[in-house]
Design an enzyme around this catalytic site. Structure first.
Site, PDB file in Angstrom:
ATOM      1  N   CYS A 128       0.831  -1.208   0.000  1.00 16.33           N
ATOM      2  CA  CYS A 128       0.000   0.000   0.000  1.00 16.33           C
ATOM      3  C   CYS A 128       0.870   1.266   0.000  1.00 16.33           C
ATOM      4  CB  CYS A 128      -0.914  -0.010   1.227  1.00 16.33           C
ATOM      5  SG  CYS A 128      -2.018   1.412   1.280  1.00 16.33           S
ATOM      6  N   CYS A 176       0.670   4.660   6.931  1.00 17.48           N
ATOM      7  CA  CYS A 176       0.093   4.468   8.269  1.00 17.48           C
ATOM      8  C   CYS A 176       1.105   3.722   9.160  1.00 17.48           C
ATOM      9  CB  CYS A 176      -1.202   3.679   8.162  1.00 17.48           C
ATOM     10  SG  CYS A 176      -2.292   4.319   6.857  1.00 17.48           S
ATOM     11  N   CYS A 236       0.641   0.022  10.278  1.00 19.70           N
ATOM     12  CA  CYS A 236       0.147  -0.997   9.345  1.00 19.70           C
ATOM     13  C   CYS A 236       1.244  -1.809   8.660  1.00 19.70           C
ATOM     14  CB  CYS A 236      -0.739  -0.339   8.302  1.00 19.70           C
ATOM     15  SG  CYS A 236      -1.529  -1.569   7.223  1.00 19.70           S
ATOM     16  N   CYS A 245     -16.387  -9.361   5.800  1.00 21.97           N
ATOM     17  CA  CYS A 245     -15.693  -8.090   5.554  1.00 21.97           C
ATOM     18  C   CYS A 245     -14.446  -8.359   4.722  1.00 21.97           C
ATOM     19  CB  CYS A 245     -15.254  -7.456   6.871  1.00 21.97           C
ATOM     20  SG  CYS A 245     -16.557  -7.387   8.094  1.00 21.97           S
ATOM     21  N   CYS A 297     -19.276  -6.196   3.816  1.00 24.08           N
ATOM     22  CA  CYS A 297     -18.578  -4.952   4.132  1.00 24.08           C
ATOM     23  C   CYS A 297     -17.251  -4.966   3.377  1.00 24.08           C
ATOM     24  CB  CYS A 297     -18.333  -4.876   5.641  1.00 24.08           C
ATOM     25  SG  CYS A 297     -17.438  -3.385   6.144  1.00 24.08           S
ATOM     26  N   CYS A 321     -18.955   1.887   8.753  1.00 22.54           N
ATOM     27  CA  CYS A 321     -18.238   1.171   9.794  1.00 22.54           C
ATOM     28  C   CYS A 321     -16.991   2.006  10.015  1.00 22.54           C
ATOM     29  CB  CYS A 321     -17.893  -0.235   9.326  1.00 22.54           C
ATOM     30  SG  CYS A 321     -16.796  -1.083  10.484  1.00 22.54           S
ATOM     31  N   ARG A 344     -17.682  -2.968  17.775  1.00 28.32           N
ATOM     32  CA  ARG A 344     -16.962  -4.221  17.471  1.00 28.32           C
ATOM     33  C   ARG A 344     -15.607  -4.261  18.161  1.00 28.32           C
ATOM     34  NH1 ARG A 344     -17.460  -4.019  12.338  1.00 28.32           N
ATOM     35  NH2 ARG A 344     -19.467  -5.009  12.530  1.00 28.32           N
TER      36      ARG A 344
HETATM   37  N1  SAM Z   1      -6.523   0.561   3.175  1.00 28.46           N
HETATM   38  C1  SAM Z   1      -7.802   0.666   3.749  1.00 28.46           C
HETATM   39  C2  SAM Z   1      -7.877   1.756   4.791  1.00 28.46           C
HETATM   40  O1  SAM Z   1      -6.897   2.148   5.352  1.00 28.46           O
HETATM   41  O2  SAM Z   1      -8.996   2.214   5.029  1.00 28.46           O
HETATM   42  C3  SAM Z   1      -8.320  -0.620   4.337  1.00 28.46           C
HETATM   43  C4  SAM Z   1      -7.463  -1.587   5.082  1.00 28.46           C
HETATM   44  S1  SAM Z   1      -6.769  -1.000   6.634  1.00 28.46           S
HETATM   45  C5  SAM Z   1      -5.652  -2.326   7.018  1.00 28.46           C
HETATM   46  C6  SAM Z   1      -8.122  -1.175   7.818  1.00 28.46           C
HETATM   47  C7  SAM Z   1      -7.869  -0.822   9.268  1.00 28.46           C
HETATM   48  O3  SAM Z   1      -7.118  -1.807   9.902  1.00 28.46           O
HETATM   49  C8  SAM Z   1      -7.112   0.449   9.569  1.00 28.46           C
HETATM   50  O4  SAM Z   1      -7.892   1.593   9.464  1.00 28.46           O
HETATM   51  C9  SAM Z   1      -6.692   0.224  11.016  1.00 28.46           C
HETATM   52  O5  SAM Z   1      -7.654   0.767  11.885  1.00 28.46           O
HETATM   53  C10 SAM Z   1      -6.661  -1.291  11.138  1.00 28.46           C
HETATM   54  N2  SAM Z   1      -5.294  -1.783  11.406  1.00 28.46           N
HETATM   55  C11 SAM Z   1      -4.298  -1.952  10.498  1.00 28.46           C
HETATM   56  N3  SAM Z   1      -3.181  -2.399  11.101  1.00 28.46           N
HETATM   57  C12 SAM Z   1      -3.464  -2.522  12.411  1.00 28.46           C
HETATM   58  C13 SAM Z   1      -2.701  -2.931  13.543  1.00 28.46           C
HETATM   59  N4  SAM Z   1      -1.427  -3.275  13.445  1.00 28.46           N
HETATM   60  N5  SAM Z   1      -3.301  -2.951  14.751  1.00 28.46           N
HETATM   61  C14 SAM Z   1      -4.611  -2.584  14.857  1.00 28.46           C
HETATM   62  N6  SAM Z   1      -5.379  -2.186  13.835  1.00 28.46           N
HETATM   63  C15 SAM Z   1      -4.807  -2.146  12.621  1.00 28.46           C
HETATM   64 FE1  SF4 Z   2      -2.746   1.154   3.423  1.00 22.96          FE
HETATM   65 FE2  SF4 Z   2      -2.598  -0.080   5.753  1.00 22.96          FE
HETATM   66 FE3  SF4 Z   2      -2.933   2.540   5.672  1.00 22.96          FE
HETATM   67 FE4  SF4 Z   2      -4.954   0.921   4.883  1.00 22.96          FE
HETATM   68  S1  SF4 Z   2      -4.099   1.103   6.937  1.00 22.96           S
HETATM   69  S2  SF4 Z   2      -4.213   2.775   3.882  1.00 22.96           S
HETATM   70  S3  SF4 Z   2      -3.744  -0.770   3.991  1.00 22.96           S
HETATM   71  S4  SF4 Z   2      -1.136   1.417   4.941  1.00 22.96           S
END
Ligand code: SAM
Ligand code: SF4
Ligand code: DTB
Length: 316
Positions: free
Chosen positions: A58, A62, A65, A103, A135, A195, A267
């Site tokens: 991606c 973040c 992530c 989801c 979802c 959500c 959730r």
């Molecule tokens: N890329 C899209 C986005 O950011 O909306 C969808 C996928 S993203 C992985 C979905 C959510 O997963 C993020 O908004 C975050 O809240 C959660 N998430 C990702 N990594 C995480 C982690 N290490 N611990 C807890 N929540 C996590």
């Molecule tokens: Fe990309 Fe992860 Fe951020 Fe979603 S949370 S936008 S998958 S880097």
């Protein structure tokens, strides 16, 4: 002290929410349980199954992530978008195991037109045809994408605010809080449920947690579901060394979320695998009424199905 009597309000202040959050624990949980029981069947816990349909690579940064291409030290294999037939076979198995919602998450910054989005539409239609809630979480989108998702029967779109407007820039710099809010309002305008929740344990303060809930609580209507994630610290991400979140902090966050948004589904999301059964039960008492169900979240282990079977039989 703020009245939190279960009335649906959109005018919460950060101070009011922070005061609720910091109540003596038993008072907080008691109030949250009472509001929960006024609005929901306390014995009903929704099981949502989660699948990563497109993993890794991606372009967003973040900090939490594992799927961000910026975090090169993370041990994760990038995958292409999964084939709809395969996804639907997994959805069918999840349904047979008791999941009511399916989801699907893609590690995209945003939706783009083309074959891949067409395939996602096919997945949504297929999940709905199984008589499950569908979802997706696909990043940012434009109105015509939301229109197609709505026409495919999408139940909800997951798009988290993750933290407060004040703390957001510490975690993500490749997009803004405004970008997030814009996507949410597009999704909402096509009649798709929202959500939308966040993560605790990233180094934010209690006030940041209250501030995020204030933003969610000011939405009208409130998001239909609110995922509360505890950070899963992942090796190779900038938050790898964050200390684990104390389960009682998760309980407080769940209870406060319940008080601010009485009718939403709350959730208990990432982080459940490191919580004891008792801490999870306390979250359910404090107003959580949905969990992710299945051995994996997107890329990390979830509470196991075997352990969950025990949890569900214990509370039945
Ligand atoms: N890329 C899209 C986005 O950011 O909306 C969808 C996928 S993203 C992985 C979905 C959510 O997963 C993020 O908004 C975050 O809240 C959660 N998430 C990702 N990594 C995480 C982690 N290490 N611990 C807890 N929540 C996590
Ligand atoms: Fe990309 Fe992860 Fe951020 Fe979603 S949370 S936008 S998958 S880097
Ligand atoms: C949400 O709030 N949490 C889920 C879902 N929405 C998409 C994702 C949790 C991801 C945890 C880290 C991982 O497994 O990669």
């Amino acid at each position: 002290m703020t009245a939190a009597d279960g009335t649906i309000r959109h005018d919460w202040t950060v101070d009011q929410i922070a005061d609720l959050h910091d109540l003596p624990l038993l008072e907080l949980v008691g109030r949250a349980n009472s509001v929960h029981r006024q609005n929901h069947d306390p014995n009903n816990v929704q099981k949502a199954s989660l699948l990563s349909i497109k993993t890794g690579g991606c372009p967003e940064n973040c900090a939490y992530c594992p799927q961000s291409a910026h975090h090169r030290e993370v041990n994760l294999t990038r995958d292409k978008l999964m084939d709809p037939t395969k996804v639907l076979a997994i959805a069918k198995t999840a349904k047979a195991a008791g999941a009511e919602r399916f989801c699907m998450g893609a590690a995209w910054r945003q939706v783009r037109d083309g074959e891949e989005f067409d395939a996602v539409i096919e997945m949504v239609e297929g999940v709905r045809a199984l008589d499950m809630e569908a979802c997706v979480t696909l990043g940012m989108l434009k109105p015509h994408h939301a229109e197609r998702l709505a026409a495919a029967g999408l139940t909800a779109y997951n798009h988290n605010l993750d933290s407060s407007p004040e703390f957001y820039g510490e975690i993500i710099t490749t997009r803004t809080y405004e970008d997030r809010l814009d996507t949410l309002s597009i999704v909402r305008s096509f009649g798709i449920d929202l959500c939308c929740g966040g993560i605790i344990g990233m180094g934010e303060s209690t006030r940041d947690r209250a501030s995020m809930l204030q933003v969610l609580g000011s939405m009208s209507p409130h998001p239909e579901s609110v995922p509360i994630n505890a950070l899963v610290p992942i090796k190779g991400t900038p938050l790898a060394d964050r200390p684990p979140v104390d389960p009682i902090e998760i309980v407080r966050m769940v209870a406060t979320t319940r008080l601010v948004m009485p009718s939403s589904t709350v959730r208990l999301s990432a982080g459940r695998s490191s919580m004891s059964r008792e801490a999870q039960v306390l979250c359910l008492v404090a107003g959580a009424n949905s969990v992710f169900y299945g051995d994996t979240l997107l890329t990390t282990p979830n509470a196991g199905i075997g352990e969950d079977a025990e949890l569900f039989s214990m509370i039945a």
